[in-house]
Write an enzyme that holds these catalytic residues in place. Sequence first.
Site, PDB file in Angstrom:
ATOM      1  N   GLU A  47       0.836  -1.201   0.000  1.00 44.85           N
ATOM      2  CA  GLU A  47       0.000   0.000   0.000  1.00 44.85           C
ATOM      3  C   GLU A  47       0.875   1.256   0.000  1.00 44.85           C
ATOM      4  O   GLU A  47       1.902   1.313   0.665  1.00 44.85           O
ATOM      5  CB  GLU A  47      -0.915   0.022   1.224  1.00 44.85           C
ATOM      6  CG  GLU A  47      -2.039  -0.979   1.167  1.00 44.85           C
ATOM      7  CD  GLU A  47      -2.964  -0.855   2.371  1.00 44.85           C
ATOM      8  OE1 GLU A  47      -2.773   0.092   3.177  1.00 44.85           O
ATOM      9  OE2 GLU A  47      -3.855  -1.697   2.523  1.00 44.85           O
ATOM     10  N   GLN A 105      -6.819   3.859 -24.817  1.00 44.61           N
ATOM     11  CA  GLN A 105      -8.139   3.268 -24.571  1.00 44.61           C
ATOM     12  C   GLN A 105      -9.153   4.403 -24.465  1.00 44.61           C
ATOM     13  O   GLN A 105      -9.778   4.621 -23.424  1.00 44.61           O
ATOM     14  CB  GLN A 105      -8.109   2.426 -23.302  1.00 44.61           C
ATOM     15  CG  GLN A 105      -7.135   1.250 -23.376  1.00 44.61           C
ATOM     16  CD  GLN A 105      -7.179   0.372 -22.150  1.00 44.61           C
ATOM     17  OE1 GLN A 105      -8.254   0.008 -21.667  1.00 44.61           O
ATOM     18  NE2 GLN A 105      -6.015   0.022 -21.618  1.00 44.61           N
ATOM     19  N   LYS A 202      -1.065   1.940 -42.969  1.00 50.32           N
ATOM     20  CA  LYS A 202      -0.703   0.861 -42.054  1.00 50.32           C
ATOM     21  C   LYS A 202      -1.959   0.098 -41.661  1.00 50.32           C
ATOM     22  O   LYS A 202      -3.020   0.679 -41.432  1.00 50.32           O
ATOM     23  CB  LYS A 202      -0.055   1.466 -40.791  1.00 50.32           C
ATOM     24  CG  LYS A 202       0.297   0.463 -39.714  1.00 50.32           C
ATOM     25  CD  LYS A 202       0.683   1.181 -38.415  1.00 50.32           C
ATOM     26  CE  LYS A 202      -0.529   1.748 -37.727  1.00 50.32           C
ATOM     27  NZ  LYS A 202      -0.207   2.307 -36.387  1.00 50.32           N
ATOM     28  N   THR A 233       6.436  -0.293 -28.750  1.00 50.80           N
ATOM     29  CA  THR A 233       7.333  -1.414 -29.048  1.00 50.80           C
ATOM     30  C   THR A 233       8.189  -1.150 -30.275  1.00 50.80           C
ATOM     31  O   THR A 233       9.039  -1.970 -30.625  1.00 50.80           O
ATOM     32  CB  THR A 233       6.532  -2.712 -29.270  1.00 50.80           C
ATOM     33  OG1 THR A 233       5.655  -2.526 -30.382  1.00 50.80           O
ATOM     34  CG2 THR A 233       5.719  -3.068 -28.029  1.00 50.80           C
TER      35      THR A 233
END
Length: 322
Positions: A47, A105, A202, A233
């Site tokens: 914690e 996201q 792409k 990456t």
Amino acid sequence: MTSEELDLNRLISIFGGNANPALTTEICKYVGVNVGNSKVSRFSDGEIFVEIGENVRGVNCFIVQSTCSPPNDNLMEMLIMIDALKRASAGAIVAIVPYFGYARQDRKVKPRTPITAKLVADLLSAAGATRVLSVDLHAGQIQGFFDIPFDHLYATPILRDAFEREGLGGDNTVVVSPDAGGTERARAYSKYLNCSLAIIDKRRDSPNESKVHHLIGDVEGKRAILIDDMIDTAGTLCNAAKAVMDHGAAEVFAGATHGVLSGPAIERLNASVLSKVWVTNTIPQEEKMAACPKLEVLSIANLVGEAIKRIHHGDSISSLFD
């Protein structure tokens, strides 16, 4: 010490989380204040515990913390620090998130999937942040996820200056967008550098895996600059660099604001046809610089520091980019 510096030391505190300690120090040096006194520790079960070591009642507080790897730890650390400042009666609490994690996201890509960027925005607001500042969001629309003021900074001037120092620009240079989504960003750089523009078509079959299908534009005999908001990456970047060279480019460079550089990224960059790769220090890069001689890191400290001064004094942020 000037009266402005006295005013800043009395009314501004800049705290740094564990994600960006060096950047926080640079920002404080530019602003002219000391790094805020805080202690971040952990209990034996993991914690996070935060203790603010100075009086912040009525003080404008700025927390510098990228939600980079490990994203969940860094995000939680920032939320707890915001809560500690709120309960210490801080005046304004500005969350400075140079690299906004979970930004990819930003929409539902499949049924029954989350919009995690919106969740992070809600968490920052619920914790007590009164304003958020970030650099080169993956999608500018993320600003709309916030119900509190949001300031969006751009690393364009910093990267542009680096390109010009390298002698890039003009008729012998072409700016290349590695995908259709980055065309607007690449167009802005091509305008600044007074050079032509090319776009790579792409296709992404799965996360972190992409293939080049077409190149739109003329790159033959030119020095090409691949522009993106982040390098994760490095698969997309290295595939795009190879495609540009295969179409006759003389040399290929790359520039991105956020050097995530996860997984095989360093190995791919070292083995690629890229001559040099510029990223900023929105994410710490010390270890990666040692492992990749092609990597050059540019500092955003002065840009963020100037934004802090303007927020504190109620001046315009957008005029930084006029």
